[in-house]
Design an enzyme around this catalytic site. Structure first.
Site, PDB file in Angstrom:
ATOM      1  CG  LEU A 161      -2.040  -0.875   1.382  1.00 34.80           C
ATOM      2  CD1 LEU A 161      -2.801  -1.061   2.752  1.00 34.80           C
ATOM      3  CD2 LEU A 161      -3.080  -0.875   0.301  1.00 34.80           C
ATOM      4  CD  GLU A 190       3.887  -0.562  -1.735  1.00 33.56           C
ATOM      5  OE1 GLU A 190       4.277  -1.525  -1.029  1.00 33.56           O
ATOM      6  OE2 GLU A 190       3.993   0.700  -1.181  1.00 33.56           O
ATOM      7  CG  HIS A 196      26.584   2.882   2.778  1.00 28.27           C
ATOM      8  ND1 HIS A 196      25.466   2.019   2.803  1.00 28.27           N
ATOM      9  CD2 HIS A 196      25.954   3.476   1.310  1.00 28.27           C
ATOM     10  CE1 HIS A 196      24.629   2.039   1.899  1.00 28.27           C
ATOM     11  NE2 HIS A 196      24.974   2.719   1.160  1.00 28.27           N
ATOM     12  CG  ASP A 237      25.143   5.097  -2.555  1.00 25.76           C
ATOM     13  OD1 ASP A 237      24.185   5.633  -2.915  1.00 25.76           O
ATOM     14  OD2 ASP A 237      25.349   4.011  -1.646  1.00 25.76           O
ATOM     15  CD  GLU A 266      19.027   2.997  -2.570  1.00 28.48           C
ATOM     16  OE1 GLU A 266      19.275   1.941  -3.262  1.00 28.48           O
ATOM     17  OE2 GLU A 266      19.490   3.607  -1.791  1.00 28.48           O
ATOM     18  CD  GLU A 267      21.777   4.783   0.782  1.00 27.22           C
ATOM     19  OE1 GLU A 267      21.843   3.479   0.923  1.00 27.22           O
ATOM     20  OE2 GLU A 267      22.711   5.198  -0.239  1.00 27.22           O
ATOM     21  CG  ASP A 274      22.191   4.210  -6.332  1.00 27.23           C
ATOM     22  OD1 ASP A 274      22.560   5.115  -6.057  1.00 27.23           O
ATOM     23  OD2 ASP A 274      21.895   3.213  -5.423  1.00 27.23           O
TER      24      ASP A 274
END
Lengths: 740, 740
Positions: free
Chosen positions: B261, B428, B545, B378, B416-417, B445
């Site tokens: 959903l 959705e 990261h 990133d 996104e991470e 990306d």
């Protein structure tokens, strides 16, 4: 895999023609094919309507109903050949036709050991035999091809016990019996048709300890109370005393062993003993002549007024028989069932008219072929109409005077009576292809229940095209009314948009439209002629699923002269042509707005207070409906602008894709995981009385007696979000295609 | 609901323009818009490729990576405004742009109570503190906007116990420890990145009684063994000792509280405490400087050779520390985690170029915007490329020299991470609209991991268009090779169809393409520049990261001069233009034949014998693959015939629909109910070593040690039927559209 397998013959040719299609209708030799019509040709439409003949339908029916043609029987296979021959006829056939076979689980009585229902006394003496077959009143009820009455998929076994009368065998009925202090353990329940599905009677009964179930048709429910031999067939259209309604007692649809997979030879199959949805206990239908002997000898409390019927005695509840009656108080009823489940080959037949301009858009028109016995009304009346319609269109096609804009696919489904099996397997096999390309599905099963008025069911987008067809065609009989004007006299409603209009019914799962609507999300409809409800309260036409549903019955009682059959052929044919030939698809998606608004108001009035108590607001649903209404209205305006201009082909295609695909946007395969095949969030089965969004309504009825914060209340919230997301998703597809 | 919510501003205009679109591009005032190109214009293509500037990308990156922009942070919101401003620029912007916000569950460390990892002696004295943050080596690693290292979604809590070394924290690793007689109950496991997903380390550990998990990056895995300060950033591109990889430890993707959903404000949400997929025990990542102190003081058996690393000591297994070491044998490790899960607003940004001829066909191009810290590589390297590409296309658009045939939709995804959240919620919300209309999804990306060669991943239909693009563009650096010729030197395979070609990788779920491929069935690709594997064995670029992934890092070490960034922009841009402008879609569906044949052969060789023993034949799969191959070949022939003629627009549209929708035909939402969102029967996650149909392979590995006739073997049969049905269904959609 082609649409149709089995007849490899057509394949090479098909591939060649397919190439032709892609290279374009220009490539099809001139003369062989007319220039493609860019829009609906009203002359062609009038020609088709005019050429549909009552006599042709009558002769089709005479042949189709000549012999019993139970699914997978030799006569069923012979009819496959008959239809193929018609659809491959050089002068009046279609572009292509072929048969496709699935291997499916059917259920039949044992040829050696007839099912038996008896009354036995304590020492095992048989005091009474229920009739094992129907009386041979017209010479058509005898012979090896007439399958004896049975409950398809009911398990073999013998049960014996005291008899109780359980009305319609609903959960409430069994609770009422227990409330009256009746112990149901090890009893045999006599139930009558109606109220719930066939299988549900046995499933409900078993839950309460009942060990066997009998089902009969009460004259009060089918014959407006009349029951004497001289009042019934062959003296009238009414059900004779020995008549027995056969039917499938399987709770779902589709081949029971291959849910969601096509039942090909190599397909994975469930273990039949682990399949759910079959009746758990021996079950057998009987005639009201036998039922009367059992019921009128019962002891015990008087049954409630609403349980009384027309067998000419007071209905009592049992358990067991009157001491002063025919059998004595210690006698029991014995139900012996010898049914067998068997894997059988069942065929669909597909006939194609290739579209000239958009061959990749399909208008489907189908009916099943299999019957229980002769099946003159069910389904052959529909098949007789189908063949007349395909003859008229095929003749125009072969003459080279017409070819539709879009492809037309005619289907004759197999094994519908066992649970919509042929159509469901087809939908499973070609799931994506059908979802991507199908404009609409037209179902004409029983074409004529009676000859009073048109009766149509469908999803909102098809209302307008059926109305257009009905307004164009004269109704049978005197008065000079159109089918539409006659229809509105019998079934009407006051629409907030249109005022007084005929009421289009909604589609359940009673015929082959079910997999197309509920599983594939294709706009669907079912068209028939039916009763004057002021003249009869019959549940359905009286000889339904009996050996008395014959050509003579139709010819003499149901539709003498076949003018109602013709009216159905004309209405369905006009609808088919409008869908296949109109430049802009005649699917009025904005008619969904009225439905959604109605569902919303029902939710607000019927559930709003309850939801309020649990802190659940309908605000998001209100805006979802409003957003849909706005987007649908704006789409209609863009459509008008497009029609006024000279739209290029891609602009029309893009709009038509929006119209065609709207129904798909209401599918959510994860909405009702427990409801096999039901993915349409607006038309899934609804329990409870509020005519609103089914997921929400069902979740509310499950939650209402649970504590706040229960899983059931979480499910209410989830269902509300599911329907809101579906409506907002649908709205997004109606908006201008390149709006952010 | 529009594509984008939040900025109501654009809506009225949108509706007006939408009408314009339907009425047609003719209706758009001349001068404002060029005549629509009917096919790819090679001059425009060259212009675009020529105008993409390394300097522009460099300046984009300087700005994007200037500050940390963790999802939902003020800087993340500031970048939303920056992108909107670029895409709404009158001279170089798009037709429309707007932001859309979802309310999603994220996870952050407590600002008040830093997560803490210590060594404590038996009387509770703290003997050692692991670093709580990275060393501020460039002045960019300090300050309030640098989120301290943490394991997102790891639960708050304090655990203490003897330390064990568990290698990569795979199930096999923990079994190995137990095999060596180590009791894992109440221990703390030190693991290193790699082998399995982040969350899996904690989930596996908890199964074996471990109460806390530490994760570090071993220099052997990321720095080719080097670990000293003067060998690492800022002296080289290598990870400095205090560097810590952050990341999401959630096992699925999408907003954890609203599976299937859209996470609107009113959407139903799961109870966070009942959500599966979160790490069950306190978990914290640490730098290899701290890890070295812990690991090099462990007692116990020597770890297996493959478990050894580059911290300059022998890795032992524990439990606990050496009596003669720094801590003493009774000291324990304490892990205190104070993470909080919070509902936050996260935005996607959508930018639209309206198609001139087929506005209802969408080519999607996207990347996420959120980073862990500065995220120069990133994801900002990809966003910098995205902005340069949209600038060049927007400028042509505003000049009126070009408008694509189909609509182009640029997306900047949020969060996104934390688990591909923005893209999944979008998929959705617009499920049907995207499924019906999306031609392909292009994901860029991390644009540049390293500057050796192109690396592309995708489904087979996109191979040909990426190759065409790569052959057209010169590779950076000397040698005068094309990107294609350079690529083939690094990654190649021998194709049964094409001979030696670059090898296109397959797509897992590592970036935002996952919901488009696995949930929506849209042909997808991911494009980047990457390593020379002969020069490094690094798991990924070393500062991944960490707070050391900065503009300076990219500018100095990753891609000085930004020529690799430009090469990615050119390759992705060319691919985008070919997909949006080509008359016939450059999706070569017949390239699926080679993949299917390969899967089939792997199944025959890898599983055939096992299946044989259980009486399961692959015959139906063999014919399904053959049928697909034949149909795909025939489709290509029809395509050639069409290209040679002068096809009418509808013929092209019909063919393109077949090409666009093929990927959809492989979806079966009921195939893997336990694998959230994974519906694509060819690309679902595969356990086991045989590179074949995942459902079949997974079912076989579950079944192989069970008894014949087990439920697991039934599932093998079901999975075989599911893939056969999917292939036959796909074949049916490739056949001529009006064949029976």
């Amino acid at each position: 895999m082609q649409w149709a397998k089995g007849l490899g013959l057509g394949l090479g040719a098909a591939a060649f023609l397919g190439l032709g299609v892609i290279v374009g209708h220009f490539a099809i030799p001139k003369g062989a094919d007319p220039p493609a019509s860019q829009d609906l040709d009203l002359e062609v439409l009038d020609t088709v309507i005019g050429q549909l003949e009552a006599g042709g339908i009558q002769e089709n029916l005479r042949e189709l109903a000549r012999e019993p043609h139970l699914a997978s029987s030799p006569r069923d296979e012979a009819l496959v050949q008959l239809l193929l021959q018609r659809w491959q006829d050089p002068a009046s056939g279609l572009d292509e036709a072929s048969a496709s076979t699935y291997e499916v689980l059917l259920s039949f009585p044992s040829p050696e050991q007839p099912n038996l229902v008896t009354v036995v006394d304590p020492i095992g003496e048989i005091l009474f035999f229920c009739n094992q077959s129907e009386k041979n009143l017209t010479g058509e009820q005898g012979g090896p091809d007439v399958v004896p009455p049975y409950a398809a998929y009911a398990p073999p076994g013998t049960s014996q016990g005291l008899l109780v009368y359980a009305n319609q065998g609903t959960e409430e009925d069994f609770m009422e019996l227990e409330a009256q202090g009746i112990k149901l353990n090890d009893t045999i329940a006599l139930t009558r048709y109606g109220g719930v599905g066939r299988g549900a009677k046995a499933i409900n009964a078993a839950k309460h300890g009942v060990v066997g179930v009998l089902v009969y048709t009460d004259p009060a429910d089918i014959n407006d109370g009349q029951s004497l031999p001289n009042e019934t067939f062959p003296h009238s259209w009414r059900l004779p005393p020995s008549g027995v309604e056969r039917g499938s007692y399987y709770e779902y649809f589709g081949d029971p062993l291959t849910p969601y997979l096509p039942a090909t030879h190599s397909s994975f199959r469930l273990d039949p003993d682990s399949v759910s949805g079959f009746p758990p206990i021996p079950t057998q239908p009987i005639g009201f002549d036998s039922a009367q002997v059992l019921l009128c000898n019962l002891r015990g409390n008087m049954a409630p007024d609403t349980w009384q019927g027309a067998l000419g005695c007071d209905y009592r509840l049992g358990p067991g028989f009157r001491p002063d009656g025919r059998f004595g108080e210690y006698s029991q009823v014995n139900v012996s069932v010898y049914n067998r489940r068997e894997l059988r080959n069942s065929s669909n037949i597909l006939g194609l008219i290739r579209g000239a301009v958009e061959p990749d858009r399909y208008v489907l028109y189908g009916n099943h072929r299999d019957s229980w016995v002769h099946g003159a009304v069910d389904p052959s009346s529909g098949t007789a109409v189908l063949l007349e319609l395909s003859r008229v269109l095929g003749t125009l096609l072969k003459k080279g005077t017409w070819r539709p804009r879009r492809s037309i696919l005619f289907a004759s489904w197999g094994a519908e009576e066992f649970g919509l099996i042929g159509s469901t397997e087809f939908a499973e096999e070609f799931f994506r292809k059908l979802q991507e390309r199908t404009v609409a599905y037209i179902n004409v099963d029983i074409a004529v229940f009676a000859n009073a008025t048109l009766r149509a069911q469908g999803t909102p987008p098809v209302q307008s095209v059926i109305f257009s067809s009905a307004k164009q065609i004269p109704a049978p009989g005197p008065g000079g009314l159109t089918i539409y004007d006659n229809w509105i006299r019998y079934f009407n409603r006051s629409s907030s948009v249109y005022g007084l209009i005929p009421s289009l019914g909604t589609l359940g799962a009673g015929s082959d439209y079910a997999p197309f609507l509920h599983f594939l999300g294709i706009s669907s409809m079912d068209i028939a002629y039916t009763y004057d409800r002021s003249k009869t309260s019959a549940r359905i036409y009286p000889t339904y699923h009996t050996a008395f549903d014959t050509f003579g019955y139709v010819d003499k009682f149901v539709d003498p002269g076949f003018s109602s059959h013709r009216a159905v052929a004309q209405t369905a044919g006009s609808t088919l042509l409008r869908l296949s030939d109109s430049l802009i698809l005649p699917l009025n998606v904005s008619d969904y707005s009225e439905t959604l608004r109605g569902f919303l108001q029902a939710a607000q009035h019927g559930l709003g207070a309850l939801l309020e108590q649990h802190g659940i607001g309908l605000g998001p649903l209100v805006s979802a409906v409003e957003n849909f209404e706005k987007a649908a209205m704006a789409l209609n305006q863009r459509m008008l602008a497009l029609q006024e201009g000279s739209p290029d082909p891609l602009q029309v295609r893009m709009l038509n894709d929006q119209l065609m695909l709207l129904e798909r946007t209401f599918l959510n395969p994860r909405a009702f995981p427990e409801e096999r095949y039901y993915s349409h969030v607006l038309w899934a089965p609804r329990t409870g009385s509020v005519a609103t969004f089914p997921g929400l309504a069902n979740a509310c009825s499950r939650a209402k007696d649970t504590a706040p914060g229960s899983a059931a209340w979480a499910e209410v919230r989830r269902q509300l979000s599911i329907v809101v997301a579906a409506l907002e998703g649908a709205t997004a597809t109606l908006r201008p295609v390149a709006d952010l």
